[in-house]
Scaffold this active site. Structure first.
Site, PDB file in Angstrom:
ATOM      1  N   SER A 188       0.844  -1.196   0.000  1.00 26.00           N
ATOM      2  CA  SER A 188       0.000   0.000   0.000  1.00 26.00           C
ATOM      3  C   SER A 188       0.877   1.243   0.000  1.00 26.00           C
ATOM      4  O   SER A 188       2.005   1.227   0.506  1.00 26.00           O
ATOM      5  CB  SER A 188      -0.894   0.013   1.237  1.00 26.00           C
ATOM      6  OG  SER A 188      -1.607   1.235   1.340  1.00 26.00           O
TER       7      SER A 188
ATOM      8  N   TYR B 257      -1.797  -0.758  10.450  1.00 32.16           N
ATOM      9  CA  TYR B 257      -1.910  -0.974   9.016  1.00 32.16           C
ATOM     10  C   TYR B 257      -0.688  -0.429   8.286  1.00 32.16           C
ATOM     11  O   TYR B 257      -0.089  -1.125   7.460  1.00 32.16           O
ATOM     12  CB  TYR B 257      -3.176  -0.305   8.474  1.00 32.16           C
ATOM     13  CG  TYR B 257      -3.367  -0.520   6.993  1.00 32.16           C
ATOM     14  CD1 TYR B 257      -3.773  -1.750   6.494  1.00 32.16           C
ATOM     15  CD2 TYR B 257      -3.145   0.511   6.083  1.00 32.16           C
ATOM     16  CE1 TYR B 257      -3.943  -1.959   5.140  1.00 32.16           C
ATOM     17  CE2 TYR B 257      -3.318   0.321   4.724  1.00 32.16           C
ATOM     18  CZ  TYR B 257      -3.715  -0.921   4.255  1.00 32.16           C
ATOM     19  OH  TYR B 257      -3.874  -1.131   2.915  1.00 32.16           O
TER      20      TYR B 257
END
Length: 266
Positions: A144, A157
């Site tokens: 990501s 995350y």
């Protein structure tokens, strides 16, 4: 080239295949003639997708309903894959949480780390020896843009995706000349069920609609990038700007900005 041609014996394995980018990856590989192993928790969705792809693409599709955040279920799958001819592994499963770390559920945070980071390593280690022995294979890891900088209120995350990003790019360099490749898919905003799973609908409002990328577009670029043995695939103009800012911008500035932004999530 790191996308081996499909054969009756080999399988492309996609985790997180029940929706979003994972589902789109399965469709993209099936169209190219690859037999599949679909992995996710939601067996009903996997079976529906398997039926659709087996009929439309005339490929064999297997289903493995597994919770990859569970060490026992993950170990069972890894042991199976180590004994099979896996030509492609798409490490795509993952989820996010938002909020102050001190206020989040510790068990859920551990699950996030197990799925986003440890499962990526475990499944890669399971299939890599066989790929190297055959001198053919492709590994796609979904990281990501969040893994490029600190993200207050999204700490676990961002940290887990930093692992995925660095692991993928390290492996890409390590595998040079072996016939096996590793490509990082590092998306920004993609239209999936991601924010619903995170119970953070406010995330959708942080980025204007035109800047979002479809799951199908992200998956197609990822498969094309894997075929070309690219180091990193970043779909969409906004994600590319995020990447440049995260990699080359002042980290001391990124933290306060993102802290302010993610305050608006809930």
């Amino acid at each position: 080239m790191s996308l081996p041609p499909p054969t009756p014996r080999t399988r492309a394995v996609i985790t997180g295949a029940s929706s979003g980018i994972g589902e789109a990856l399965a469709e993209s590989l099936a169209r190219r003639g690859h037999a599949l192993v679909l992995v996710a928790r939601r067996e009903g969705r996997l079976k529906a997708l398997a039926e659709k792809l087996s009929e439309s693409c005339r490929v064999e599709v297997e289903v493995r309903a597994r919770d990859l955040a569970d060490r026992g279920e993950r170990a069972e799958l890894a042991a199976e894959l180590a004994e099979r001819d896996v030509s492609v592994l798409c490490n795509n499963a993952g989820f996010a949480t938002y909020g102050l770390l001190s206020a989040l559920d510790p068990a859920r945070e551990r699950e996030q780390l197990e799925l986003n980071a440890t499962a990526v390593q475990d499944l890669t280690l399971a299939v890599l020896p066989g790929m190297l022995e055959r001198k053919a294979g492709g590994i796609l890891i979904t990281g990501s843009t969040a893994g490029n900088q600190p993200s207050p209120r999204n700490a676990t995350y961002a940290a887990s995706k930093a692992f995925a990003n660095t692991f993928a790019e390290s492996l890409h360099a390590e595998l040079k000349g072996t016939g096996v490749g590793c490509t990082l898919l590092a998306p920004g905003p993609v239209r999936t069920e991601f924010t619903a799973v995170a119970d953070a609908p406010g995330v959708d409002k942080l980025v204007p609609g035109p800047l979002w990328v479809t799951a199908e577009r992200a998956a197609e670029l990822a498969v094309e990038g894997l075929a070309q043995n690219k180091r990193r695939v970043v779909p969409g103009a906004f994600a590319k700007v995020q990447t440049l800012g995260g990699l080359y911008g002042p980290r001391g500035l990124a933290g306060p900005i993102l802290r302010t932004v993610y305050k608006k999530v809930k």
